[in-house]
Design a protein around this motif. Sequence first.
Motif, PDB file in Angstrom:
ATOM      1  N   SER A 213      -1.238  -6.763  -7.352  1.00  0.00           N
ATOM      2  CA  SER A 213      -1.856  -6.248  -8.573  1.00  0.00           C
ATOM      3  C   SER A 213      -0.929  -5.377  -9.407  1.00  0.00           C
ATOM      4  O   SER A 213      -1.003  -5.383 -10.635  1.00  0.00           O
ATOM      5  N   SER A 214      -0.062  -4.597  -8.745  1.00  0.00           N
ATOM      6  CA  SER A 214       0.668  -3.596  -9.523  1.00  0.00           C
ATOM      7  C   SER A 214       2.151  -3.477  -9.234  1.00  0.00           C
ATOM      8  O   SER A 214       2.868  -2.802  -9.970  1.00  0.00           O
ATOM      9  N   GLY A 215       2.641  -4.092  -8.169  1.00  0.00           N
ATOM     10  CA  GLY A 215       4.056  -3.957  -7.864  1.00  0.00           C
ATOM     11  C   GLY A 215       4.448  -2.559  -7.428  1.00  0.00           C
ATOM     12  O   GLY A 215       5.591  -2.142  -7.596  1.00  0.00           O
ATOM     13  N   LEU A 216       3.520  -1.824  -6.849  1.00  0.00           N
ATOM     14  CA  LEU A 216       3.799  -0.475  -6.353  1.00  0.00           C
ATOM     15  C   LEU A 216       4.933  -0.537  -5.328  1.00  0.00           C
ATOM     16  O   LEU A 216       4.919  -1.376  -4.424  1.00  0.00           O
ATOM     17  N   THR A 217       5.927   0.321  -5.452  1.00  0.00           N
ATOM     18  CA  THR A 217       7.075   0.265  -4.549  1.00  0.00           C
ATOM     19  C   THR A 217       6.675   0.726  -3.150  1.00  0.00           C
ATOM     20  O   THR A 217       5.761   1.547  -2.983  1.00  0.00           O
ATOM     21  N   PRO A 218       7.365   0.222  -2.113  1.00  0.00           N
ATOM     22  CA  PRO A 218       7.060   0.674  -0.757  1.00  0.00           C
ATOM     23  C   PRO A 218       7.177   2.185  -0.584  1.00  0.00           C
ATOM     24  O   PRO A 218       6.353   2.802   0.106  1.00  0.00           O
ATOM     25  N   ASP A 219       8.185   2.803  -1.204  1.00  0.00           N
ATOM     26  CA  ASP A 219       8.347   4.256  -1.067  1.00  0.00           C
ATOM     27  C   ASP A 219       7.153   5.003  -1.660  1.00  0.00           C
ATOM     28  O   ASP A 219       6.649   5.962  -1.076  1.00  0.00           O
ATOM     29  N   ARG A 220       6.713   4.552  -2.840  1.00  0.00           N
ATOM     30  CA  ARG A 220       5.566   5.207  -3.463  1.00  0.00           C
ATOM     31  C   ARG A 220       4.288   4.926  -2.678  1.00  0.00           C
ATOM     32  O   ARG A 220       3.433   5.803  -2.549  1.00  0.00           O
ATOM     33  N   LEU A 221       4.157   3.725  -2.148  1.00  0.00           N
ATOM     34  CA  LEU A 221       2.992   3.395  -1.332  1.00  0.00           C
ATOM     35  C   LEU A 221       2.941   4.276  -0.091  1.00  0.00           C
ATOM     36  O   LEU A 221       1.885   4.806   0.270  1.00  0.00           O
ATOM     37  N   ARG A 222       4.086   4.454   0.572  1.00  0.00           N
ATOM     38  CA  ARG A 222       4.121   5.296   1.760  1.00  0.00           C
ATOM     39  C   ARG A 222       3.727   6.740   1.420  1.00  0.00           C
ATOM     40  O   ARG A 222       2.966   7.381   2.145  1.00  0.00           O
ATOM     41  N   GLU A 223       4.243   7.224   0.294  1.00  0.00           N
ATOM     42  CA  GLU A 223       3.942   8.591  -0.132  1.00  0.00           C
ATOM     43  C   GLU A 223       2.456   8.773  -0.413  1.00  0.00           C
ATOM     44  O   GLU A 223       1.827   9.745   0.041  1.00  0.00           O
ATOM     45  N   LEU A 224       1.873   7.838  -1.165  1.00  0.00           N
ATOM     46  CA  LEU A 224       0.467   7.962  -1.517  1.00  0.00           C
ATOM     47  C   LEU A 224      -0.442   7.774  -0.310  1.00  0.00           C
ATOM     48  O   LEU A 224      -1.461   8.454  -0.166  1.00  0.00           O
ATOM     49  N   ALA A 225      -0.086   6.849   0.579  1.00  0.00           N
ATOM     50  CA  ALA A 225      -0.927   6.569   1.741  1.00  0.00           C
ATOM     51  C   ALA A 225      -1.067   7.785   2.651  1.00  0.00           C
ATOM     52  O   ALA A 225      -2.071   7.923   3.367  1.00  0.00           O
ATOM     53  N   SER A 226      -0.087   8.672   2.626  1.00  0.00           N
ATOM     54  CA  SER A 226      -0.138   9.858   3.480  1.00  0.00           C
ATOM     55  C   SER A 226      -0.690  11.087   2.761  1.00  0.00           C
ATOM     56  O   SER A 226      -0.745  12.167   3.333  1.00  0.00           O
ATOM     57  N   SER A 227      -1.094  10.926   1.510  1.00  0.00           N
ATOM     58  CA  SER A 227      -1.596  12.063   0.736  1.00  0.00           C
ATOM     59  C   SER A 227      -3.114  12.165   0.843  1.00  0.00           C
ATOM     60  O   SER A 227      -3.808  11.192   1.159  1.00  0.00           O
ATOM     61  N   ASP A 228      -3.632  13.348   0.583  1.00  0.00           N
ATOM     62  CA  ASP A 228      -5.067  13.590   0.677  1.00  0.00           C
ATOM     63  C   ASP A 228      -5.834  12.690  -0.291  1.00  0.00           C
ATOM     64  O   ASP A 228      -5.398  12.454  -1.422  1.00  0.00           O
ATOM     65  N   GLY A 229      -6.988  12.223   0.188  1.00  0.00           N
ATOM     66  CA  GLY A 229      -7.858  11.429  -0.661  1.00  0.00           C
ATOM     67  C   GLY A 229      -7.489   9.967  -0.768  1.00  0.00           C
ATOM     68  O   GLY A 229      -8.139   9.220  -1.505  1.00  0.00           O
ATOM     69  N   HIS A 230      -6.460   9.543  -0.055  1.00  0.00           N
ATOM     70  CA  HIS A 230      -6.032   8.159  -0.101  1.00  0.00           C
ATOM     71  C   HIS A 230      -6.152   7.522   1.282  1.00  0.00           C
ATOM     72  O   HIS A 230      -5.984   8.203   2.305  1.00  0.00           O
ATOM     73  N   GLU A 231      -6.419   6.244   1.298  1.00  0.00           N
ATOM     74  CA  GLU A 231      -6.490   5.508   2.562  1.00  0.00           C
ATOM     75  C   GLU A 231      -5.956   4.105   2.352  1.00  0.00           C
ATOM     76  O   GLU A 231      -6.188   3.482   1.312  1.00  0.00           O
ATOM     77  N   LEU A 232      -5.229   3.645   3.351  1.00  0.00           N
ATOM     78  CA  LEU A 232      -4.631   2.315   3.294  1.00  0.00           C
ATOM     79  C   LEU A 232      -5.458   1.370   4.158  1.00  0.00           C
ATOM     80  O   LEU A 232      -5.735   1.655   5.328  1.00  0.00           O
ATOM     81  N   TYR A 233      -5.875   0.260   3.574  1.00  0.00           N
ATOM     82  CA  TYR A 233      -6.637  -0.750   4.301  1.00  0.00           C
ATOM     83  C   TYR A 233      -5.779  -1.997   4.494  1.00  0.00           C
ATOM     84  O   TYR A 233      -4.953  -2.346   3.642  1.00  0.00           O
ATOM     85  N   THR A 234      -6.010  -2.680   5.606  1.00  0.00           N
ATOM     86  CA  THR A 234      -5.324  -3.943   5.863  1.00  0.00           C
ATOM     87  C   THR A 234      -6.350  -5.008   6.219  1.00  0.00           C
ATOM     88  O   THR A 234      -7.470  -4.712   6.641  1.00  0.00           O
ATOM     89  N   ALA A 235      -5.945  -6.260   6.048  1.00  0.00           N
ATOM     90  CA  ALA A 235      -6.793  -7.402   6.383  1.00  0.00           C
ATOM     91  C   ALA A 235      -6.018  -8.340   7.297  1.00  0.00           C
ATOM     92  O   ALA A 235      -4.862  -8.653   7.031  1.00  0.00           O
ATOM     93  N   ARG A 236      -6.669  -8.758   8.375  1.00  0.00           N
ATOM     94  CA  ARG A 236      -6.092  -9.735   9.298  1.00  0.00           C
ATOM     95  C   ARG A 236      -6.921 -11.018   9.245  1.00  0.00           C
ATOM     96  O   ARG A 236      -8.130 -10.964   9.017  1.00  0.00           O
ATOM     97  N   MET A 237      -6.264 -12.151   9.505  1.00  0.00           N
ATOM     98  CA  MET A 237      -6.989 -13.413   9.473  1.00  0.00           C
ATOM     99  C   MET A 237      -6.566 -14.312  10.627  1.00  0.00           C
ATOM    100  O   MET A 237      -5.404 -14.316  11.033  1.00  0.00           O
ATOM    101  N   THR A 238      -7.546 -15.053  11.147  1.00  0.00           N
ATOM    102  CA  THR A 238      -7.297 -16.057  12.180  1.00  0.00           C
ATOM    103  C   THR A 238      -8.075 -17.321  11.821  1.00  0.00           C
ATOM    104  O   THR A 238      -8.995 -17.289  11.003  1.00  0.00           O
ATOM    105  N   ASP A 239      -7.702 -18.429  12.445  1.00  0.00           N
ATOM    106  CA  ASP A 239      -8.521 -19.637  12.384  1.00  0.00           C
ATOM    107  C   ASP A 239      -8.284 -20.420  13.665  1.00  0.00           C
ATOM    108  O   ASP A 239      -7.643 -19.924  14.601  1.00  0.00           O
ATOM    109  N   ARG A 240      -8.813 -21.637  13.735  1.00  0.00           N
ATOM    110  CA  ARG A 240      -8.724 -22.396  14.982  1.00  0.00           C
ATOM    111  C   ARG A 240      -7.277 -22.752  15.342  1.00  0.00           C
ATOM    112  O   ARG A 240      -6.995 -23.122  16.491  1.00  0.00           O
ATOM    113  N   PHE A 241      -6.360 -22.626  14.412  1.00  0.00           N
ATOM    114  CA  PHE A 241      -4.965 -22.962  14.682  1.00  0.00           C
ATOM    115  C   PHE A 241      -4.170 -21.766  15.198  1.00  0.00           C
ATOM    116  O   PHE A 241      -3.086 -21.934  15.736  1.00  0.00           O
TER     117      PHE A 241
END
Length: 374
Positions: A213-241
């Motif tokens: 969506s935004s091209g946020l840099t990894p360094d800025r993402l790391r900084e924001l993810a560790s700051s108050d009021g922010h949370e990082l979510y991840t998604a995992r996926m599987t299938d029959r393969f």
Amino acid sequence: MSVTEGFDPDGVKCVVWDLDGTLWDEIAVESATDDLPTPRPAALAAIDALAARGVLSSIASRSAPSVLDRLDAVPEVRARFLAPQVSWQDKSESLRRIAKDLGIAVDALVLVDDSPYERAEVEALLPGVRTLAPQDVPALLAAFEGREVTAESRERVRRYRTEETRKAEGERFEGSREEFLRWCDMRLTIGAATADEIPRALELAARTHRLNSSGLTPDRLRELASSDGHELYTARMTDRFGEYGIIGAALVDRTHRTDRGTPAAWSVPLLALSCRVAGRGAAAAFLFRLMERAREAGAEEFRVTLRPTDANLEMRILLRQAGLRRTDDTDTETATGTAAATAADSAVLGRTLQGDLPGSPAWLHVSDREETEA
């Protein structure tokens, strides 16, 4: 000037190798027998070193298609390459087909070819593709030195091979596309990122383009993810393969609150998903579940920071289909660090969380990680 000057290894997803004079010394079609020339040990070692860092390898050779059939008879060599192209077509066309088959941008390819003519043809028609001579390969490998390698990266080649099996099964499947997707039994789990998942989230921020969506840099993402009021979510996926692994990351900003103390809005400075799940509904399911979680947390509005690029049209369409529209709030400081620097090329899209929210595709089972671990 170094051949890798200005080179961004994070943008490279596949190295495409010529055969005659590059992977091996001889010309395969001139061989007196059906045996292929012996590959150069240094080339195979380079391919394996790239694979260990999550970089795929393919083939683009202007030669008789029968050469690829002969290569299939040497599984220890053939297994190193995905979506190979061996024909008399132009190299630029081969590269386009490789990118399409792998579901990646053409600019994510690097061509290694001993022919100055072939390199020039690709540079002229595909200016975003870096081309190298075989003697430049050590410099290419050196450009990757010292960079963090995630578990997801080490598994990338294997997962693309699984994708080849998945694609072949889809072509044989007797039924509609949706029936095939249901048969695949795809399952998406979403939750707050654990410490060992953060490197993969940073990698998605750096390497994804189509569904970013935004091209946020990894360094800025790391900084924001560790700051108050922010949370990082991840998604995992599987299938029959098998497992896709972590295919999505989203940074959520919940610092804007109402007088009641509930979040007035969930703002998402970054939504990024792997191109490997394009066309399967995972991007939509991830976004829609985040919207549901925002409403469950008491938020009244959902916002996403969007920086339109030539590559992320698919993401822009998804956000529009989810009902997000440009808002008057141009404060993108949360996403970028300086609102004034990005106001011209970024926008905040938002929508109310009241009323009906879009639902995930019927063929995809979506759950929260907290449920699966209970």
